[in-house]
Design a protein around this motif. Structure first.
Motif, short mmCIF file in Angstrom:
data_model
loop_
_atom_site.label_atom_id
_atom_site.label_comp_id
_atom_site.label_asym_id
_atom_site.label_seq_id
_atom_site.Cartn_x
_atom_site.Cartn_y
_atom_site.Cartn_z
N LYS A 20 10.51 -17.76 -3.43
CA LYS A 20 9.33 -16.99 -3.05
C LYS A 20 9.74 -15.61 -2.58
CE LYS A 20 9.29 -18.68 1.73
NZ LYS A 20 8.52 -19.39 2.78
N ASP A 21 8.88 -14.65 -2.78
CA ASP A 21 9.13 -13.29 -2.31
C ASP A 21 8.84 -13.21 -0.82
OD1 ASP A 21 9.72 -12.52 -4.87
OD2 ASP A 21 7.70 -11.83 -5.31
N GLU A 22 9.69 -12.50 -0.11
CA GLU A 22 9.47 -12.29 1.32
C GLU A 22 9.52 -10.80 1.59
OE1 GLU A 22 11.63 -13.18 5.59
OE2 GLU A 22 11.97 -14.54 3.92
N ALA A 23 8.37 -10.25 1.90
CA ALA A 23 8.28 -8.80 2.08
C ALA A 23 8.96 -8.37 3.36
CB ALA A 23 6.81 -8.37 2.10
N TYR A 24 9.49 -7.15 3.34
CA TYR A 24 10.02 -6.56 4.55
C TYR A 24 8.86 -6.13 5.44
CZ TYR A 24 14.85 -6.24 2.91
OH TYR A 24 16.11 -6.53 2.49
N SER A 25 9.09 -6.12 6.73
CA SER A 25 8.08 -5.64 7.67
C SER A 25 8.01 -4.12 7.58
CB SER A 25 8.45 -6.05 9.10
OG SER A 25 9.61 -5.35 9.53
N ARG A 26 7.01 -3.56 8.25
CA ARG A 26 6.85 -2.10 8.27
C ARG A 26 8.10 -1.43 8.83
NH1 ARG A 26 3.22 2.11 8.70
NH2 ARG A 26 3.61 3.62 10.37
N ALA B 276 -1.83 10.33 10.98
CA ALA B 276 -1.52 9.84 12.32
C ALA B 276 -2.11 8.47 12.58
CB ALA B 276 -2.02 10.83 13.36
N ASP B 277 -3.23 8.14 11.92
CA ASP B 277 -3.85 6.86 12.18
C ASP B 277 -3.43 5.77 11.21
OD1 ASP B 277 -7.11 7.43 10.60
OD2 ASP B 277 -5.05 7.87 10.00
N ALA B 278 -2.48 6.05 10.31
CA ALA B 278 -2.01 5.04 9.38
C ALA B 278 -1.16 4.03 10.12
CB ALA B 278 -1.20 5.69 8.26
N THR B 279 -1.45 2.75 9.89
CA THR B 279 -0.72 1.70 10.60
C THR B 279 0.09 0.81 9.69
OG1 THR B 279 -2.65 0.25 10.50
CG2 THR B 279 -2.39 1.63 12.46
N THR B 280 -0.19 0.84 8.40
CA THR B 280 0.56 0.01 7.47
C THR B 280 0.82 0.76 6.19
OG1 THR B 280 -1.48 -0.95 6.57
CG2 THR B 280 -0.39 -2.16 8.35
N ALA B 281 1.91 0.40 5.53
CA ALA B 281 2.20 1.00 4.24
C ALA B 281 1.33 0.36 3.18
CB ALA B 281 3.68 0.78 3.89
N PRO B 282 1.04 1.08 2.08
CA PRO B 282 0.27 0.49 1.00
C PRO B 282 0.93 -0.80 0.52
CG PRO B 282 0.59 2.85 0.66
CD PRO B 282 1.45 2.46 1.80
N SER B 283 0.13 -1.80 0.25
CA SER B 283 0.69 -3.12 -0.10
C SER B 283 1.52 -3.07 -1.36
CB SER B 283 -0.45 -4.13 -0.27
OG SER B 283 -1.34 -3.71 -1.30
N ASP B 284 1.12 -2.23 -2.35
CA ASP B 284 1.88 -2.20 -3.59
C ASP B 284 3.26 -1.62 -3.38
OD1 ASP B 284 0.82 0.27 -3.01
OD2 ASP B 284 0.58 0.86 -5.10
N VAL B 285 3.39 -0.67 -2.46
CA VAL B 285 4.70 -0.08 -2.18
C VAL B 285 5.59 -1.08 -1.46
CG1 VAL B 285 5.90 1.77 -0.99
CG2 VAL B 285 3.75 2.25 -2.13
N VAL B 286 5.04 -1.74 -0.44
CA VAL B 286 5.84 -2.71 0.30
C VAL B 286 6.26 -3.86 -0.61
CG1 VAL B 286 5.82 -4.36 2.20
CG2 VAL B 286 4.77 -2.14 2.49
N GLU B 287 5.35 -4.31 -1.48
CA GLU B 287 5.69 -5.40 -2.39
C GLU B 287 6.78 -4.97 -3.36
OE1 GLU B 287 2.07 -6.55 -4.22
OE2 GLU B 287 1.25 -7.43 -2.39
N ALA B 288 6.78 -3.70 -3.73
CA ALA B 288 7.83 -3.21 -4.63
C ALA B 288 9.19 -3.32 -3.97
CB ALA B 288 7.55 -1.76 -5.02
N VAL B 289 9.24 -3.04 -2.67
CA VAL B 289 10.50 -3.18 -1.94
C VAL B 289 10.85 -4.64 -1.80
CG1 VAL B 289 11.71 -2.69 0.21
CG2 VAL B 289 10.02 -1.08 -0.65
N ALA B 290 9.86 -5.48 -1.50
CA ALA B 290 10.13 -6.88 -1.19
C ALA B 290 10.50 -7.69 -2.41
CB ALA B 290 8.89 -7.50 -0.54
#
Length: 246
Positions: A115-121, A222-236
């Motif tokens: 299974k894929d395990e994404a990295y945290s922010r 300044a108010d962004a709290t998470t990276a776009p899901s597609d970018v994080v999934e690309a890393v993960a």
């Protein structure tokens, strides 16, 4: 035609010394068996390498030279065993890295073992900084790239927003991220608080994904709290970030 009693044991023909059934071989009489009922064909050392590949995200030549040597010597057999599980072995000889990836197919019904395990922010932000430093230093011809914990913190914390918690909690998140990347072999502690960035960073974070992440960081508000899901999934999920599904 009379029925045949299949439950009756076969009777050897006259003069035939073949036993009516094959008795199991006792373990003490089978030197190749490693445990009772063993039907494996690999040597003990090769089996251990196979298990290491399944257990770990990466097998590194630098940190595990004996296992790396065995892997190369028995690569075809280990690949065969992994392929039986719909898992592919990838060996990067130039970087001295081996890892596994889940086989996926639209044509064959493949049960998913990994299974894929994404990295945290925080881990993603640390990876981006490490990859940037590694690229800068190697492009300049440096034999290696190193960073200090304080240096990583100072840069990464600038991308946290006020909604990401207190400064102390943000620092803990960065330290936890560094500890994980150290365990995975992406960085290695040379001295207290100072780490060498290994070539594994290039596999974990490709140049293309790095550009996407840097673009996101540049555009982050300044108010962004998470990276776009597609970018994080690309890393993960970029080929190697898979773990055995327990």
């Amino acid at each position: 035609m009379p029925d045949v009693d299949t439950s009756a044991p076969a009777v050897p023909a006259p003069g035939d010394d073949t036993p009516a059934f094959i008795a199991p071989v006792a373990m003490e009489n089978d030197p190749d068996a490693l445990f009772a009922g063993d039907r494996g064909i690999l040597d003990a050392d090769v089996r251990r390498v196979l298990v290491r590949v399944l257990q770990r995200r990466f097998l590194l030549a630098e940190s595990s030279p004996a296992e790396w040597k065995l892997l190369l010597e028995h690569q075809q057999m280990i690949e065969s065993r992994l392929n039986d599980l719909f898992v592919r072995l990838v060996v990067d000889h130039d970087r001295g890295v081996a890892y596994k990836e889940q086989v996926r197919s639209d044509e064959v019904d493949v049960p998913i073992l990994l299974k894929d395990e994404a990295y945290s922010r925080a881990e993603t932000l640390v990876l981006v900084y490490l990859r940037t430093v590694f690229q800068r230093e190697t492009t300049a011809g440096a034999p290696s790239a190193r960073v200090d914990v304080e240096e990583v913190e100072q840069t990464v914390l600038t991308y946290f927003a006020e909604t990401d918690g207190t400064r102390a909690s943000q620092q803990r998140a960065v330290r936890t991220a560094i500890a994980r990347l150290d365990r995975e072999g992406i960085i290695e502690e040379d001295s207290e608080g100072r780490y060498r960035i290994g070539p594994l960073i290039e596999i974990v974070l490709s140049a293309e994904v790095l550009r996407d992440l840097q673009r996101w960081l540049d555009e982050q508000t300044a108010d962004a709290t998470t990276a776009p899901s597609d970018v994080v999934e690309a890393v993960a999920s970029g080929t190697i970030h898979e773990e055995q599904d327990a």
